[in-house]
Design a protein around this motif. Structure first.
Motif, PDB file in Angstrom:
ATOM      1  N   MET A   1       0.884  -1.149  -0.257  1.00 19.68           N
ATOM      2  CA  MET A   1       0.041   0.050  -0.315  1.00 19.68           C
ATOM      3  C   MET A   1       1.375   1.360   0.170  1.00 19.68           C
ATOM      4  O   MET A   1       2.157   1.833   0.867  1.00 19.68           O
ATOM      5  CB  MET A   1      -0.554   0.298   1.093  1.00 19.68           C
ATOM      6  CG  MET A   1      -2.121  -0.621   1.232  1.00 19.68           C
ATOM      7  SD  MET A   1      -3.487   0.092  -0.154  1.00 19.68           S
ATOM      8  CE  MET A   1      -5.097  -1.294  -0.169  1.00 19.68           C
ATOM      9  N   GLU A   2       0.483   2.046  -0.841  1.00 18.12           N
ATOM     10  CA  GLU A   2       1.348   3.698  -0.837  1.00 18.12           C
ATOM     11  C   GLU A   2       0.373   4.879  -0.281  1.00 18.12           C
ATOM     12  O   GLU A   2      -0.745   4.185   0.030  1.00 18.12           O
ATOM     13  CB  GLU A   2       1.204   3.531  -2.359  1.00 18.12           C
ATOM     14  CG  GLU A   2       3.136   3.796  -2.569  1.00 18.12           C
ATOM     15  CD  GLU A   2       3.318   4.089  -4.566  1.00 18.12           C
ATOM     16  OE1 GLU A   2       3.597   3.516  -4.853  1.00 18.12           O
ATOM     17  OE2 GLU A   2       2.451   5.729  -4.207  1.00 18.12           O
ATOM     18  N   ARG A   3       1.032   5.339   0.182  1.00 22.62           N
ATOM     19  CA  ARG A   3       0.715   6.587   1.468  1.00 22.62           C
ATOM     20  C   ARG A   3       0.717   7.498   0.021  1.00 22.62           C
ATOM     21  O   ARG A   3       1.895   7.752  -0.567  1.00 22.62           O
ATOM     22  CB  ARG A   3       0.608   6.888   2.317  1.00 22.62           C
ATOM     23  CG  ARG A   3      -0.207   6.098   3.207  1.00 22.62           C
ATOM     24  CD  ARG A   3       0.570   6.384   4.191  1.00 22.62           C
ATOM     25  NE  ARG A   3      -0.452   5.413   5.410  1.00 22.62           N
ATOM     26  CZ  ARG A   3      -0.328   5.066   7.006  1.00 22.62           C
ATOM     27  NH1 ARG A   3       0.898   5.624   7.055  1.00 22.62           N
ATOM     28  NH2 ARG A   3      -1.110   4.175   7.504  1.00 22.62           N
ATOM     29  N   THR A   4      -0.037   9.130  -0.099  1.00 22.69           N
ATOM     30  CA  THR A   4       0.339  10.476  -0.202  1.00 22.69           C
ATOM     31  C   THR A   4      -0.045  11.357   0.001  1.00 22.69           C
ATOM     32  O   THR A   4      -0.567  11.411   0.860  1.00 22.69           O
ATOM     33  CB  THR A   4       0.005  10.434  -1.803  1.00 22.69           C
ATOM     34  OG1 THR A   4       0.964  11.230  -2.711  1.00 22.69           O
ATOM     35  CG2 THR A   4      -0.858  10.522  -2.359  1.00 22.69           C
ATOM     36  N   LEU A   5       0.520  12.087   0.777  1.00 28.20           N
ATOM     37  CA  LEU A   5      -0.055  13.794   0.878  1.00 28.20           C
ATOM     38  C   LEU A   5      -0.639  14.798  -0.389  1.00 28.20           C
ATOM     39  O   LEU A   5       0.364  14.916  -1.605  1.00 28.20           O
ATOM     40  CB  LEU A   5       1.335  14.508   1.456  1.00 28.20           C
ATOM     41  CG  LEU A   5       1.081  15.714   2.096  1.00 28.20           C
ATOM     42  CD1 LEU A   5       0.371  15.447   3.451  1.00 28.20           C
ATOM     43  CD2 LEU A   5       1.709  16.919   2.080  1.00 28.20           C
ATOM     44  N   VAL A   6      -1.673  15.431  -0.047  1.00 23.41           N
ATOM     45  CA  VAL A   6      -2.666  16.187  -0.830  1.00 23.41           C
ATOM     46  C   VAL A   6      -2.456  17.637   0.028  1.00 23.41           C
ATOM     47  O   VAL A   6      -2.679  17.564   1.299  1.00 23.41           O
ATOM     48  CB  VAL A   6      -3.416  15.380  -1.626  1.00 23.41           C
ATOM     49  CG1 VAL A   6      -4.242  16.944  -1.728  1.00 23.41           C
ATOM     50  CG2 VAL A   6      -3.374  14.492  -1.788  1.00 23.41           C
ATOM     51  N   ILE A   7      -2.472  18.726  -0.489  1.00 20.09           N
ATOM     52  CA  ILE A   7      -2.744  20.010   0.136  1.00 20.09           C
ATOM     53  C   ILE A   7      -3.415  20.500  -1.073  1.00 20.09           C
ATOM     54  O   ILE A   7      -3.350  21.108  -2.158  1.00 20.09           O
ATOM     55  CB  ILE A   7      -1.312  20.299   0.329  1.00 20.09           C
ATOM     56  CG1 ILE A   7      -0.807  20.280   1.157  1.00 20.09           C
ATOM     57  CG2 ILE A   7      -1.844  21.868   0.749  1.00 20.09           C
ATOM     58  CD1 ILE A   7       0.492  21.069   0.968  1.00 20.09           C
ATOM     59  N   ILE A   8      -5.083  21.150  -0.353  1.00 21.05           N
ATOM     60  CA  ILE A   8      -6.024  21.841  -0.609  1.00 21.05           C
ATOM     61  C   ILE A   8      -5.512  23.328  -0.357  1.00 21.05           C
ATOM     62  O   ILE A   8      -5.014  23.519   1.051  1.00 21.05           O
ATOM     63  CB  ILE A   8      -7.347  21.516  -0.181  1.00 21.05           C
ATOM     64  CG1 ILE A   8      -7.318  20.391  -0.424  1.00 21.05           C
ATOM     65  CG2 ILE A   8      -8.540  22.133  -0.894  1.00 21.05           C
ATOM     66  CD1 ILE A   8      -8.775  19.617  -0.376  1.00 21.05           C
ATOM     67  N   LYS A   9      -5.328  24.032  -1.567  1.00 21.05           N
ATOM     68  CA  LYS A   9      -4.160  25.414  -1.743  1.00 21.05           C
ATOM     69  C   LYS A   9      -5.289  26.481  -0.479  1.00 21.05           C
ATOM     70  O   LYS A   9      -6.281  26.217  -1.189  1.00 21.05           O
ATOM     71  CB  LYS A   9      -3.905  25.711  -2.289  1.00 21.05           C
ATOM     72  CG  LYS A   9      -2.516  24.523  -2.694  1.00 21.05           C
ATOM     73  CD  LYS A   9      -1.792  24.640  -4.319  1.00 21.05           C
ATOM     74  CE  LYS A   9      -0.224  23.891  -3.963  1.00 21.05           C
ATOM     75  NZ  LYS A   9       0.599  24.418  -5.534  1.00 21.05           N
ATOM     76  N   PRO A  10      -4.679  27.764  -0.091  1.00 24.97           N
ATOM     77  CA  PRO A  10      -5.558  28.702  -0.082  1.00 24.97           C
ATOM     78  C   PRO A  10      -6.913  29.252  -0.649  1.00 24.97           C
ATOM     79  O   PRO A  10      -7.732  29.830  -0.545  1.00 24.97           O
ATOM     80  CB  PRO A  10      -4.725  29.779   0.421  1.00 24.97           C
ATOM     81  CG  PRO A  10      -2.722  28.660   0.650  1.00 24.97           C
ATOM     82  CD  PRO A  10      -4.159  27.653  -0.397  1.00 24.97           C
ATOM     83  N   ASP A  11      -6.882  28.742  -2.373  1.00 25.88           N
ATOM     84  CA  ASP A  11      -7.391  29.945  -2.889  1.00 25.88           C
ATOM     85  C   ASP A  11      -8.441  28.206  -3.439  1.00 25.88           C
ATOM     86  O   ASP A  11      -9.664  29.096  -3.276  1.00 25.88           O
ATOM     87  CB  ASP A  11      -7.226  30.085  -4.736  1.00 25.88           C
ATOM     88  CG  ASP A  11      -6.341  28.064  -5.204  1.00 25.88           C
ATOM     89  OD1 ASP A  11      -5.428  27.280  -4.100  1.00 25.88           O
ATOM     90  OD2 ASP A  11      -6.353  28.224  -6.169  1.00 25.88           O
ATOM     91  N   ALA A  12      -8.718  27.298  -3.155  1.00 28.01           N
ATOM     92  CA  ALA A  12      -9.618  26.335  -3.104  1.00 28.01           C
ATOM     93  C   ALA A  12     -10.070  26.482  -2.107  1.00 28.01           C
ATOM     94  O   ALA A  12     -11.974  26.141  -1.888  1.00 28.01           O
ATOM     95  CB  ALA A  12      -9.365  24.940  -3.457  1.00 28.01           C
TER      96      ALA A  12
ATOM     97  N   ILE B   1      -0.877   5.169  -5.401  1.00 26.09           N
ATOM     98  CA  ILE B   1      -1.692   5.855  -5.328  1.00 26.09           C
ATOM     99  C   ILE B   1      -0.590   7.656  -5.598  1.00 26.09           C
ATOM    100  O   ILE B   1      -1.870   8.475  -6.105  1.00 26.09           O
ATOM    101  CB  ILE B   1      -2.279   6.351  -3.795  1.00 26.09           C
ATOM    102  CG1 ILE B   1      -3.061   7.169  -3.737  1.00 26.09           C
ATOM    103  CG2 ILE B   1      -0.975   6.555  -2.965  1.00 26.09           C
ATOM    104  CD1 ILE B   1      -4.033   7.159  -3.058  1.00 26.09           C
ATOM    105  N   VAL B   2       0.509   7.639  -5.484  1.00 22.68           N
ATOM    106  CA  VAL B   2       1.216   8.598  -5.739  1.00 22.68           C
ATOM    107  C   VAL B   2       1.247   9.090  -6.938  1.00 22.68           C
ATOM    108  O   VAL B   2       0.695  10.027  -7.464  1.00 22.68           O
ATOM    109  CB  VAL B   2       3.171   7.922  -5.944  1.00 22.68           C
ATOM    110  CG1 VAL B   2       3.849   9.580  -5.715  1.00 22.68           C
ATOM    111  CG2 VAL B   2       2.786   7.977  -3.690  1.00 22.68           C
ATOM    112  N   LEU B   3       1.207   7.839  -8.248  1.00 19.57           N
ATOM    113  CA  LEU B   3       1.413   8.417  -9.928  1.00 19.57           C
ATOM    114  C   LEU B   3      -0.383   8.575 -10.157  1.00 19.57           C
ATOM    115  O   LEU B   3      -0.479   9.504 -11.186  1.00 19.57           O
ATOM    116  CB  LEU B   3       1.723   7.461 -10.663  1.00 19.57           C
ATOM    117  CG  LEU B   3       3.056   7.611 -11.206  1.00 19.57           C
ATOM    118  CD1 LEU B   3       3.672   6.101 -11.467  1.00 19.57           C
ATOM    119  CD2 LEU B   3       3.524   8.846 -11.576  1.00 19.57           C
TER     120      LEU B   3
END
Ligand code: CMP
Length: 139
Positions: A1-12, A80-82
């Motif tokens: 299993m892979e993990r990835t970091l997502v940031i929802i940025k200030p604009d969104a 998940i990363v790709l």
């Protein structure tokens, strides 16, 4: 299993797209294993993006990323990363493929709605940057 970091940025975040963006990842059946809304410090963001510190866009990038709250989250699935990189589209929202998150919710090369880790190695570093081990759900 892979993990990835997502940031929802200030604009969104300010445009009320948090729910829409999370729903897209849910539709892919990825598992959300950590999530928080934060107001990062300048120092924090300068460190997070330190790889870009010599680039001409570094200063405005930092200003943008501290202009409002962000949502940081960790998603888990096989390869998940790709997959997430494909789903968010290319960095410049104006050039991102139709239907990608940056195409749908971003504005341009800097104001681009989301960040996602670009490799498994960076994902592990970026997850540790924002989360303590206890903040991540073990399935
Ligand atoms: P992100 O995927 O978070 O990684 C670095 C960020 O720097 C990128 O999204 C954009 O927000 C910003 N960025 C990258 N390239 C440029 C550019 N050429 N001009 C302005 N901002 C950029």
């Amino acid at each position: 299993m892979e993990r990835t970091l997502v940031i929802i940025k200030p604009d969104a975040v300010s445009k009320k797209y948090i729910g829409d963006i999370i729903k897209i990842f849910d539709q892919y059946k990825f598992d959300l294993v950590a999530l928080k809304m934060i107001r990062p410090s300048r120092k924090n963001i300068e460190e997070f993006y330190s790889i870009h510190k010599e680039k001409e866009f570094f200063k405005p990038l930092v200003e943008f990323m501290i202009s409002g709250p962000i949502v940081v989250c960790v998603w888990q699935a096989q390869n998940i990363v790709l997959a997430v990189r494909e789903i968010i589209g290319s960095t410049d929202s104006k050039k991102a493929k139709q239907g990608t998150i940056r195409n749908l919710f971003g504005t341009d090369g800097r104001i681009n709605a989301v960040h996602a880790s670009d490799s498994v190695e960076n994902a592990n570093k970026e997850i540790c940057f924002f989360f303590e081990k206890e903040e991540i759900i073990e399935n």
